[in-house]
Design an enzyme around this catalytic site. Structure first.
Site, PDB file in Angstrom:
ATOM      1  N   ARG A  75       0.868  -1.183   0.000  1.00 33.20           N
ATOM      2  CA  ARG A  75       0.000   0.000   0.000  1.00 33.20           C
ATOM      3  C   ARG A  75       0.906   1.234   0.000  1.00 33.20           C
ATOM      4  NH1 ARG A  75      -2.540   2.727   4.933  1.00 33.20           N
ATOM      5  NH2 ARG A  75      -4.576   3.571   4.329  1.00 33.20           N
ATOM      6  N   GLU A 170      -9.155   7.200   6.125  1.00 37.25           N
ATOM      7  CA  GLU A 170      -9.843   7.278   7.419  1.00 37.25           C
ATOM      8  C   GLU A 170     -10.867   8.424   7.441  1.00 37.25           C
ATOM      9  OE1 GLU A 170      -6.721   5.213  10.520  1.00 37.25           O
ATOM     10  OE2 GLU A 170      -6.667   7.401  10.353  1.00 37.25           O
ATOM     11  N   GLU A 276      -5.025  -1.030   7.886  1.00 36.55           N
ATOM     12  CA  GLU A 276      -3.954  -0.499   8.738  1.00 36.55           C
ATOM     13  C   GLU A 276      -4.013  -1.216  10.079  1.00 36.55           C
ATOM     14  OE1 GLU A 276      -3.516   3.663   9.454  1.00 36.55           O
ATOM     15  OE2 GLU A 276      -3.992   4.221   7.373  1.00 36.55           O
TER      16      GLU A 276
END
Length: 358
Positions: A75, A170, A276
């Protein structure tokens, strides 16, 4: 009568032919290959700073270490113009393309994380890029489309097309504040996300369409996650994968995370990736606090084993991967990395050495 019989037989043969084609034709798999991933966005900067990473006492390329231990995804984040931010982070387009080229040459799949900011974007801050700061909503939507299209096209031209694209980082509280800030601007946020998704589609050319991930951090908070995704779906934002962050300091214990992911999968019937996750191998976050895992090399390994088991336990094959956030880092982030202060790789690297059951 004979004519009618012939027609009936002919129609039956057509039906059998169509059924045969449907059975024999390739169809999308119900579940993609499980993603064993790592966000290595700081790797290039670490190497420029002279940080040496080792395995067995010998300097090694971090990507080679990860690949040999069965990691199959990387990523990479990209900021709009990091030079416009006081943080001066390295993750501009050219830097990210260079890391992507290395990763793709070694057989990794690529998840591209578009922050739509000049620096960090997370639940507590979602700053609009400085170059877009005076734009109205309509102009912002246009910029998000154009920027996303151009970034994806740049990867496409170099043969580095991402297999997955994350539109925002997020974004539980929205993005591109104040225009897309939640809870007051749901329609604006939907416009911005749709523009990013359409931009990714426009930039891919003739390449296969990348899967679209929407990423929030509420891995232990079912009600908040449902409120977010219900609002998104009600506004017809199309996406393929639900991405969540999991850090025990902020998101609770493994049991709460496991229950939340299961319930989200059963409610939405969409793939879920913990995109994550990280845990310290040296005391820090939980100093003086009760912790489910010791902050030690073995505790770090046990944490990742538990996270992976929770994702694989999601019903119907909807648990589709785990990404470690920054296994190769320096400075304050070193305590969450895969390497000790001398650069030696830690026990956590062996988590995926043995095949796990599907």
């Amino acid at each position: 009568m004979i004519c009618g019989m012939e027609i009936a037989i002919r129609n039956l043969l057509k039906l059998v032919c169509l059924l045969s084609l449907a059975i024999g034709a390739p169809r999308p798999a119900l579940a993609q290959t499980y993603a064993v991933g790592a966000d290595v966005s700081f790797l290039g900067e670490c190497e420029l700073d002279g940080v040496v990473f080792k395995e067995g006492g010998q300097p090694r390329d971090v990507l080679a270490i990860l690949r040999e231990h069965h990691y199959n995804w990387v990523r990479l984040r990209v900021f709009h113009d990091p030079s416009a931010s006081a943080d001066r982070l390295p993750n501009d387009l050219n830097y990210t393309l260079a890391l992507a080229r290395r990763a793709k040459s070694m057989g990794f799949h690529l998840l591209l994380d578009l922050h739509y900011s000049d620096s960090w974007a997370d639940p507590g801050k979602q700053p609009t890029p400085a170059a877009w700061s005076n734009l109205n909503h309509r102009q912002l939507v246009d910029q998000v489309f154009n920027y996303t299209r151009d970034v994806i096209a740049a990867f496409n031209r170099k043969g580095l097309m991402p297999e997955m694209v994350q539109v925002g980082n997020e974004i539980t509280n929205g993005m591109l504040w104040p225009d897309g800030k939640l809870p007051g601007n749901w329609d604006n946020l939907a416009d911005l996300l749709n523009a990013g998704i359409k931009g990714a589609e426009a930039g891919r050319g003739s390449r296969p369409r990348p899967r679209i991930m929407i990423h929030i951090e509420r891995s232990g908070d079912y009600d908040a996650a449902v409120s977010f995704f219900d609002n998104l779906i009600a506004r017809h934002v199309p996406f393929d994968v639900m991405g969540l962050s999991y850090y025990p300091l902020w998101h609770g214990d493994i049991a709460a995370m496991r229950a939340n992911l299961r319930n989200l999968a059963m409610r939405y019937r969409r793939p879920i990736i913990v995109v994550e996750a990280a845990y310290r191998w040296t005391p820090g976050d939980f100093a003086g606090k009760k912790a489910e895992f010791p902050e030690s090399p073995e505790g770090q390994k046990d944490f990742l084993l538990a996270v992976d088991a929770a994702v694989r336990a999601i019903p119907n094959g909807l648990g589709q991967g785990v990404f470690w956030w920054e296994p190769a880092a320096e400075g304050d982030l070193r305590g969450r990395s895969f390497f000790d202060l001398e650069g030696n790789v830690l026990p956590v690297i062996s988590v995926f050495d043995k095949p796990s059951p599907p």
